[in-house]
Design an enzyme around this catalytic site. Structure first.
Site, PDB file in Angstrom:
ATOM      1  N   GLY A  19      14.183  25.767  51.730  1.00 21.82           N
ATOM      2  CA  GLY A  19      14.923  26.139  52.768  1.00 21.82           C
ATOM      3  C   GLY A  19      16.524  26.383  52.242  1.00 21.82           C
ATOM      4  N   GLU A  25      21.275  23.820  49.902  1.00 19.47           N
ATOM      5  CA  GLU A  25      19.662  24.190  49.774  1.00 19.47           C
ATOM      6  C   GLU A  25      18.881  22.798  49.974  1.00 19.47           C
ATOM      7  OE1 GLU A  25      19.602  25.527  45.877  1.00 19.47           O
ATOM      8  OE2 GLU A  25      20.593  27.785  46.324  1.00 19.47           O
ATOM      9  N   GLU A  91      13.360  12.146  55.356  1.00 21.47           N
ATOM     10  CA  GLU A  91      11.909  12.608  55.531  1.00 21.47           C
ATOM     11  C   GLU A  91      11.855  13.978  55.600  1.00 21.47           C
ATOM     12  OE1 GLU A  91       9.965  11.778  59.408  1.00 21.47           O
ATOM     13  OE2 GLU A  91      12.088  11.481  60.353  1.00 21.47           O
ATOM     14  N   TYR A  92      10.588  14.111  55.172  1.00 24.67           N
ATOM     15  CA  TYR A  92       9.902  15.443  55.007  1.00 24.67           C
ATOM     16  C   TYR A  92       9.189  15.821  56.353  1.00 24.67           C
ATOM     17  CZ  TYR A  92       7.039  19.455  53.991  1.00 24.67           C
ATOM     18  OH  TYR A  92       6.228  20.684  54.038  1.00 24.67           O
ATOM     19  N   ASP A 135      25.068  20.552  68.316  1.00 30.37           N
ATOM     20  CA  ASP A 135      24.592  21.716  68.081  1.00 30.37           C
ATOM     21  C   ASP A 135      22.943  21.807  68.252  1.00 30.37           C
ATOM     22  OD1 ASP A 135      24.529  24.413  66.967  1.00 30.37           O
ATOM     23  OD2 ASP A 135      24.423  23.981  64.819  1.00 30.37           O
ATOM     24  N   PRO A 138      17.086  26.005  69.052  1.00 30.56           N
ATOM     25  CA  PRO A 138      15.806  25.759  68.706  1.00 30.56           C
ATOM     26  C   PRO A 138      15.724  25.629  66.935  1.00 30.56           C
ATOM     27  CG  PRO A 138      16.013  27.553  70.288  1.00 30.56           C
ATOM     28  CD  PRO A 138      17.576  27.002  69.988  1.00 30.56           C
TER      29      PRO A 138
END
Length: 842
Positions: A19, A25, A91-92, A135, A138
């Site tokens: 992303g 990045e 964490e992923y 903030d 979704p």
């Protein structure tokens, strides 16, 4: 700036890009350290690093998120720098954003509420830590693929409450097309317009946690209605709508919206923040209550439709019985054609056929009355609210299978303890019946429980037979009996199956999250599970050699399944207990790494949170972090006695004496026959200078276990404080005969100290010399030697050894401020300096 696979940032190896946004990045990476985990790396481009204001935002994000620890909040591991590049390792989350998850479709109300509840729980934790996200949208909510756990991400706009930080210059570029990123000075705005609160859209400096509640309300509205609550042809008109207009009712866009949901959404979107929910916890409670009500209503509808006679339709066809999917559809927000109720049908029929229909109405009324009584009887029957799970009888010829009898019972206790409506008797209470003749009615009466579960295990090679009996103590009846003939390789699935069966037979109402706890798959490896049971079996003995075996078994379990969180939690427990004789600098970091790995794999383990807190208290002296972890453990499992015990110890160190005693009492109430919890009550009284009460509790501890080392080392200290030197000397001498763990050394040093203060200086010197000689061969806590010097009045040597204890992070340094035997040193400035460096309150 694009980073190719294989490049390293610290001990992280880049795998692929996942992303990019205005603040950097994001890459998938592998942690190449011993933790060996998959992480997400967020990199800042050089132009951001060189911009001091934007850099402050990035640092702020790292600092803010690192202060939070919650299963619904993205965990941050590290904030680092590689060359000129700054990065955050987190964490992923293998999942999608809420925007992608919904994808323009209508999702069921049950799922809407489940997602909203998890977001509210995350905000409650953040607000408790004085952090506002600002903030919520979704795109900043991730849904994990494997279990639909929600993760709130990207605290790039987050700020500590009452500490507004200037973020970016006015008009700075945003992360999304609808985002205005500017300074937080009056008159400017920061956030995403569609989800902004009125005060946020006005650029007010009075933006607090209630702005997150507004944003969550907007997200909740959108999930139900399929559109945001306030729209406009451009950003300016949308801001005006947010500030001045009322949102259209949800019922305009979705049918069968519960009135209570309309009320909740309206309250979250109140223009005046004082009229909104004042805390995320209040919103969380209302969402949970609504979800439970809808579940109960759906269950009643299914029961009534199944048990009552079907009503003929006007075409003469019989109505089909209701199904689970029908009930779910009844609460779904999707547009559905209204269905005429049975009452409306009867009324219309009466108008057409007055006489015949009157008789029919009377018959239906009589039938409905009977059905009502029947359903009421079923629903008002008192469910079983407490259970004792006895250690299973080991009927195998091999004594090495003893771990199965205790381990299976303990595993079932652990799973059943996830149910908030069921009290499970603690291990220490049920263990007293091990090896005795089982009389469930008598045992249930003695323990004050409604049901007793007992069982037998027979293992012959790879064949395993488990026999179960569940007895209702109240009615003296057998609720359920079953025999399971399985292979050892099926032990894991059998244990989950039994837990599920028990829950059904007890008629306990189970919430969605609790159901997951009952059937949760902690590992898919039967070998790892059996090794884990062996590890717990030996850990429960709390002795040196048994702890070594326990560590071996937990490590073997981890080798079989590197993702087995409970095994890491067990390993952490082995290193954190005082009975482990290793030096603190050798064992406590191992405990911390194992606990953190357990939480990385499963953040809902109360045990791992409590163990991590123990390392923070007794090794890191991270008092803020320790209390946070302890509170988290108790929030996850309010009946986890060890968490209350360790929280009591923390409060003792902080000098919060009344709170410490309250926590110690709570722990002892939860597990009244546990020697260590009885001991902790004695310690709390001792530190509170109530020696009579301390002696009473410690003597009770020794009634539970006459050879319990901690009590043998502490009871004489209480005698000493009362001037009962002969009793103190005799007590310490008895403790010395039971060598094992650090407790033995404190009996030794305690004896030297009481010799010194009672005028027996030559005996004290002998004890001192012996202890110093022992310290040359094995680990002896340095503060034990300092204690004897303090008794002898040699302050210089006492402080010299206390400095060594400080350097080695000795276990008892945490209670430096409250230990009465240091009173002779308190007036010395060196003592106050030592207390300050340990981080204890002055």
């Amino acid at each position: 700036m694009h980073i190719s696979a294989g490049r390293h940032f610290g001990h992280y190896e880049i795998l692929s890009q996942i992303g990019a946004g205005g603040m950097g990045e994001v890459y998938l990476a592998q942690d190449t350290s011993e933790l060996d985990r998959t992480v997400a790396i967020k990199l800042l481009p050089p132009e951001v690093v060189s911009d001091s204001s934007r850099m402050r935002r990035f640092v702020q994000e790292a600092r803010t998120v690192s202060a939070l620890n919650h299963p619904n909040i993205l965990t941050i591991y590290e904030f680092g720098q590689e060359g000129a590049t700054r990065f955050i390792a987190t964490e992923y989350v293998d999942g999608v954003t809420l925007r992608e998850h919904v994808g323009g479709r209508r999702i069921g109300l049950h799922e809407v509420l489940d997602i909203a509840i998890q977001i509210a729980a995350a905000l409650d934790a953040a607000h408790e830590a004085n952090v506002v996200h600002r903030d919520i949208k979704p795109e900043n909510i991730m849904i994990r693929r494997r279990d639909h756990i929600v993760k709130v991400i990207d605290f790039g706009l987050a700020k500590p409450i009452e500490k507004i930080v200037a973020a970016a210059r006015p008009g700075a570029a945003s992360d999304a097309g609808t985002t205005l990123m500017v300074n937080t000075e009056p008159g400017v705005v920061m956030g995403t317009v569609s989800y902004m609160s009125p005060e946020q859209s006005q650029g007010s400096t009075r933006v607090d946690h209630r702005t997150d509640i507004w944003s969550l309300g907007a997200v909740l509205y959108e999930m139900v209605a399929g559109r945001v609550p306030f729209e406009g042809k451009d950003l300016h008109r949308q801001v005006i709508a947010i500030q001045e207009q009322e949102q259209p009712p949800l019922s305009r866009f979705a049918e069968r919206v519960p009135a209570r949901l309309e009320e909740i959404v309206t309250k979250t979107l109140a223009k005046n923040s004082n009229e909104r929910y004042q805390t995320a916890k209040d919103l969380l409670i209302d969402l949970r209550n609504l979800k439970r009500k809808l579940e109960v209503d759906a269950a009643i509808d299914r029961t009534a439709q199944t048990e009552s006679p079907s009503v003929s339709s006007t075409s003469g066809n019989q109505s089909a019985p209701a199904t689970d999917s029908d009930a779910a559809a009844a609460t779904a927000p999707a547009i559905i054609k209204p269905v005429v109720s049975s009452a409306e049908y009867v009324v219309s029929g009466i108008k057409q056929h007055r006489v015949a229909s009157l008789l029919l109405l009377l018959m239906i009324a009589a039938g409905a009355t009977w059905i009502g009584f029947y359903i009421h009887a079923r629903n008002t029957e008192v469910a079983i609210d407490s259970i004792a799970v006895l250690p299973f009888e080991n009927k195998s010829a091999d004594p090495d299978t003893e771990y199965l009898s205790e381990g299976l019972a303990e595993s079932l206790m652990y799973r059943l303890s996830q149910l908030s409506r069921l009290r499970v008797s603690p291990r220490s209470l049920v263990l007293q019946y091990k090896g005795k003749e089982v009389d469930p009615i008598k045992i249930g009466s003695e323990l004050g429980v409604s049901a007793v579960l007992s069982g037998r295990i027979v293992q012959r090679g790879d064949n395993l037979t488990i026999s179960i009996e569940l007895v209702d103590v109240r009615h003296k009846t057998l609720l359920w009996g079953e025999q399971y003939d399985r292979k050892m390789s099926e032990l894991l699935s059998t244990q989950r199956e039994i837990a599920q069966e028990i829950t059904e037979k007890l008629r306990v109402k189970v919430a969605g999250e609790e159901q997951k706890g009952i059937t949760k798959r902690y590992t898919d490896s039967n070998e790892a599970y059996q090794l884990y049971l062996k590890g717990r079996f030996y850990w429960n003995k709390r002795r040196g050699e048994a702890l070594k075996k326990s560590i071996e078994y937990f490590n073997q379990a981890i080798e079989k399944d590197p993702h087995f969180a409970l095994a890491y939690a067990g390993l952490a427990d082995c290193y954190v207990v005082p009975a482990n004789p290793l030096p603190p600098r050798e064992k406590m970091p191992k405990a911390k790494v194992a606990a953190m790995r357990a939480l990385e794999l499963d953040d809902t383990l109360a045990e791992a949170h409590a163990t991590l807190a123990r390392t923070m208290t007794n090794y890191d002296w991270d008092w803020t972090g320790a209390e946070k972890e302890l509170k988290r453990a108790i929030a996850l499992n309010a009946d986890y006695a060890i968490a209350h015990q360790w929280y009591g110890g923390y409060l003792e160190a902080m000098g919060r004496r009344n709170e410490a005693i309250a926590e110690a009492k709570r722990a002892q109430e939860l597990d009244p026959l546990s020697p260590i919890l009885s001991f902790e009550l004695g310690m709390a009284s001792y530190y509170n200078r109530d020696n009579d009460q301390a002696i009473a509790y410690l003597q009770k501890t020794l009634e539970l276990d006459p050879d319990f080392p901690p009590a043998l080392g502490q009871l004489p200290a209480a005698f000493e404080q009362k001037g009962m030197y002969d009793q103190a000397i005799a007590g310490f001498q008895k403790g010395i005969t039971l060598r094992g763990g650090s407790e033995w050394y404190f009996s030794f040093s305690g004896l030297g100290h009481v010799y010194a203060v009672s005028g027996k200086t030559s005996e004290a010197q002998v004890m001192l010399n012996q202890l110093k000689q022992l310290s040359e061969r094995e680990y002896v806590p340095a503060d034990g030697i300092a204690l004897i010097y303090a008794g002898l009045g040699d302050k210089d040597q006492a402080f010299a050894w206390l400095e060594k204890a400080y350097g080695e992070r000795s276990f008892n340094m945490a209670w430096l401020k409250v230990e009465p035997r240091w009173d002779s040193l308190r007036s010395d400035p060196r003592f106050a300096d030592l207390v300050r460096r340990v981080g204890l309150p002055q």
